[in-house]
Design a protein around this motif. Structure first.
Motif, PDB file in Angstrom:
ATOM      1  N   ASP A 124       0.828  -1.212   0.000  1.00 57.16           N
ATOM      2  CA  ASP A 124       0.000   0.000   0.000  1.00 57.16           C
ATOM      3  C   ASP A 124       0.857   1.255   0.000  1.00 57.16           C
ATOM      4  O   ASP A 124       0.529   2.253  -0.635  1.00 57.16           O
ATOM      5  N   LEU A 125       1.950   1.193   0.749  1.00 59.90           N
ATOM      6  CA  LEU A 125       2.855   2.338   0.828  1.00 59.90           C
ATOM      7  C   LEU A 125       3.428   2.645  -0.557  1.00 59.90           C
ATOM      8  O   LEU A 125       3.434   3.788  -1.006  1.00 59.90           O
ATOM      9  N   ILE A 126       3.892   1.598  -1.237  1.00 59.45           N
ATOM     10  CA  ILE A 126       4.488   1.786  -2.565  1.00 59.45           C
ATOM     11  C   ILE A 126       3.435   2.269  -3.563  1.00 59.45           C
ATOM     12  O   ILE A 126       3.665   3.234  -4.296  1.00 59.45           O
ATOM     13  N   ALA A 127       2.272   1.615  -3.582  1.00 58.75           N
ATOM     14  CA  ALA A 127       1.216   2.004  -4.535  1.00 58.75           C
ATOM     15  C   ALA A 127       0.786   3.446  -4.291  1.00 58.75           C
ATOM     16  O   ALA A 127       0.584   4.219  -5.233  1.00 58.75           O
ATOM     17  N   GLY A 128       0.662   3.843  -3.011  1.00 60.16           N
ATOM     18  CA  GLY A 128       0.261   5.194  -2.669  1.00 60.16           C
ATOM     19  C   GLY A 128       1.314   6.210  -3.074  1.00 60.16           C
ATOM     20  O   GLY A 128       1.000   7.278  -3.608  1.00 60.16           O
ATOM     21  N   MET A 129       2.566   5.869  -2.829  1.00 56.09           N
ATOM     22  CA  MET A 129       3.655   6.773  -3.176  1.00 56.09           C
ATOM     23  C   MET A 129       3.735   6.959  -4.690  1.00 56.09           C
ATOM     24  O   MET A 129       3.927   8.078  -5.174  1.00 56.09           O
ATOM     25  N   ARG A 130       3.587   5.882  -5.445  1.00 59.02           N
ATOM     26  CA  ARG A 130       3.636   5.971  -6.913  1.00 59.02           C
ATOM     27  C   ARG A 130       2.508   6.858  -7.434  1.00 59.02           C
ATOM     28  O   ARG A 130       2.712   7.673  -8.336  1.00 59.02           O
ATOM     29  N   ALA A 131       1.327   6.708  -6.831  1.00 58.08           N
ATOM     30  CA  ALA A 131       0.184   7.520  -7.256  1.00 58.08           C
ATOM     31  C   ALA A 131       0.423   8.999  -6.945  1.00 58.08           C
ATOM     32  O   ALA A 131       0.134   9.877  -7.761  1.00 58.08           O
TER      33      ALA A 131
ATOM     34  N   ALA B 297      11.478  12.059  -7.746  1.00 61.13           N
ATOM     35  CA  ALA B 297      10.322  11.151  -7.708  1.00 61.13           C
ATOM     36  C   ALA B 297      10.787   9.694  -7.626  1.00 61.13           C
ATOM     37  O   ALA B 297      10.250   8.903  -6.852  1.00 61.13           O
ATOM     38  N   LEU B 298      11.804   9.363  -8.429  1.00 59.98           N
ATOM     39  CA  LEU B 298      12.331   7.991  -8.394  1.00 59.98           C
ATOM     40  C   LEU B 298      12.885   7.680  -7.010  1.00 59.98           C
ATOM     41  O   LEU B 298      12.659   6.595  -6.465  1.00 59.98           O
ATOM     42  N   ASP B 299      13.582   8.660  -6.417  1.00 61.63           N
ATOM     43  CA  ASP B 299      14.134   8.453  -5.073  1.00 61.63           C
ATOM     44  C   ASP B 299      13.027   8.222  -4.045  1.00 61.63           C
ATOM     45  O   ASP B 299      13.173   7.395  -3.151  1.00 61.63           O
ATOM     46  N   ALA B 300      11.925   8.969  -4.190  1.00 63.77           N
ATOM     47  CA  ALA B 300      10.827   8.841  -3.220  1.00 63.77           C
ATOM     48  C   ALA B 300      10.219   7.432  -3.276  1.00 63.77           C
ATOM     49  O   ALA B 300       9.929   6.832  -2.245  1.00 63.77           O
ATOM     50  N   VAL B 301      10.037   6.911  -4.493  1.00 65.46           N
ATOM     51  CA  VAL B 301       9.409   5.582  -4.624  1.00 65.46           C
ATOM     52  C   VAL B 301      10.385   4.475  -4.227  1.00 65.46           C
ATOM     53  O   VAL B 301      10.001   3.535  -3.535  1.00 65.46           O
TER      54      VAL B 301
ATOM     55  N   GLY C 210      10.448   1.600  -0.770  1.00 67.96           N
ATOM     56  CA  GLY C 210      10.665   0.151  -0.776  1.00 67.96           C
ATOM     57  C   GLY C 210      10.608  -0.521  -2.136  1.00 67.96           C
ATOM     58  O   GLY C 210      10.867  -1.714  -2.242  1.00 67.96           O
ATOM     59  N   ASP C 211      10.259   0.242  -3.185  1.00 70.07           N
ATOM     60  CA  ASP C 211      10.185  -0.353  -4.531  1.00 70.07           C
ATOM     61  C   ASP C 211      11.534  -0.137  -5.225  1.00 70.07           C
ATOM     62  O   ASP C 211      11.695   0.771  -6.029  1.00 70.07           O
TER      63      ASP C 211
ATOM     64  N   ALA D 251       5.127  16.107   2.353  1.00 70.43           N
ATOM     65  CA  ALA D 251       6.350  16.905   2.191  1.00 70.43           C
ATOM     66  C   ALA D 251       7.231  16.306   1.088  1.00 70.43           C
ATOM     67  O   ALA D 251       7.842  17.038   0.309  1.00 70.43           O
ATOM     68  N   GLU D 252       7.285  14.975   0.996  1.00 75.26           N
ATOM     69  CA  GLU D 252       8.041  14.317  -0.076  1.00 75.26           C
ATOM     70  C   GLU D 252       7.527  14.765  -1.442  1.00 75.26           C
ATOM     71  O   GLU D 252       8.304  15.086  -2.342  1.00 75.26           O
ATOM     72  N   ALA D 253       6.197  14.764  -1.580  1.00 75.50           N
ATOM     73  CA  ALA D 253       5.589  15.164  -2.857  1.00 75.50           C
ATOM     74  C   ALA D 253       5.909  16.627  -3.170  1.00 75.50           C
ATOM     75  O   ALA D 253       6.224  16.975  -4.314  1.00 75.50           O
TER      76      ALA D 253
END
Ligand SMILES: [Zn+2]
Length: 205
Positions: A82-89, A109-113, A117-118, A158-160
């Motif tokens: 869920d964390l990864i899917a949410g972050m990607r979205a 953005a790549l660093d955030a995802v 954990g992805d 804040a990441e976004a």
């Protein structure tokens, strides 16, 4: 003389097995979901069924028994997904609100995802996410927000914002997107404005 030996015992029937989050072990463990029933035994053979005992979920590692509601809690694997899917979205929404081709924002953005954990997340996967319809993103972000404490929601937002600001100050569209992300995460508008202001301030230093 004929002597009958009577007794009582509980027999368990396994209703299902799976993986759940065991609080005692502090991690994902295998469980069995069982229901019990008391029997009168005659010569140790359970013959006469009596009342049912409650169902329970038992951790196969530590043997702790839980009420079955424990199965509603997500496992750490589900939480991670869920964390990864949410972050990607979130990343796709904030990039589209600005310049999706900006190399600095894309790098961030790549660093955030990958940080979520992805580890295999790359330009191709990002490009694919940018093509996803916006309305499929909101439930993923809401699922993420539902699992997070307020501090963690603020951190995700804040990441976004930092992704949007990687190539310059927040534009009006990026600011509006950040407020939408905050709402999808389950934050109030006041919280959103606070996080946006603080993130801009920190970036200015
Ligand atoms: Zn356990």
């Amino acid at each position: 003389m004929f002597l009958i030996i009577w007794g009582l015992r509980v027999l368990y029937r396994t209703l299902g097995r799976g993986v759940f989050f065991c609080r005692r072990c502090g991690g994902d463990r295998e469980y069995r979901h069982r229901a019990g029933r008391r029997y009168i035994t005659v010569f140790f053979i359970p013959l006469i069924p009596l009342t049912r005992t409650g169902e329970h979920v038992q951790c196969l590692t530590c043997k702790t028994r839980y009420v079955t509601e424990v199965l509603k809690l997500p496992t750490t694997v589900q939480m991670q997904a869920d964390l990864i899917a949410g972050m990607r979205a979130m990343v796709a929404i904030i990039l589209r609100a600005g310049d999706p081709a900006s190399p600095l924002s894309r790098r961030r953005a790549l660093d955030a995802v990958t940080g979520a954990g992805d580890s295999g997340y790359d330009e191709d996967a990002l490009e694919e996410d940018l093509g996803e319809p916006a309305d499929s993103a909101k439930p993923k972000i809401s699922a993420l927000g539902a699992q997070l404490q307020i501090e963690a929601r603020e951190w995700c937002l804040a990441e976004a914002i930092r992704i949007a600001m990687a190539d310059g100050p927040l534009s009006g569209a990026e600011r509006a997107a950040a407020e939408h992300l905050a709402a999808a995460l389950g934050m109030t508008q006041a919280q959103a404005i606070g996080v946006i202001a603080l993130t801009e301030q920190n970036a200015g230093r």
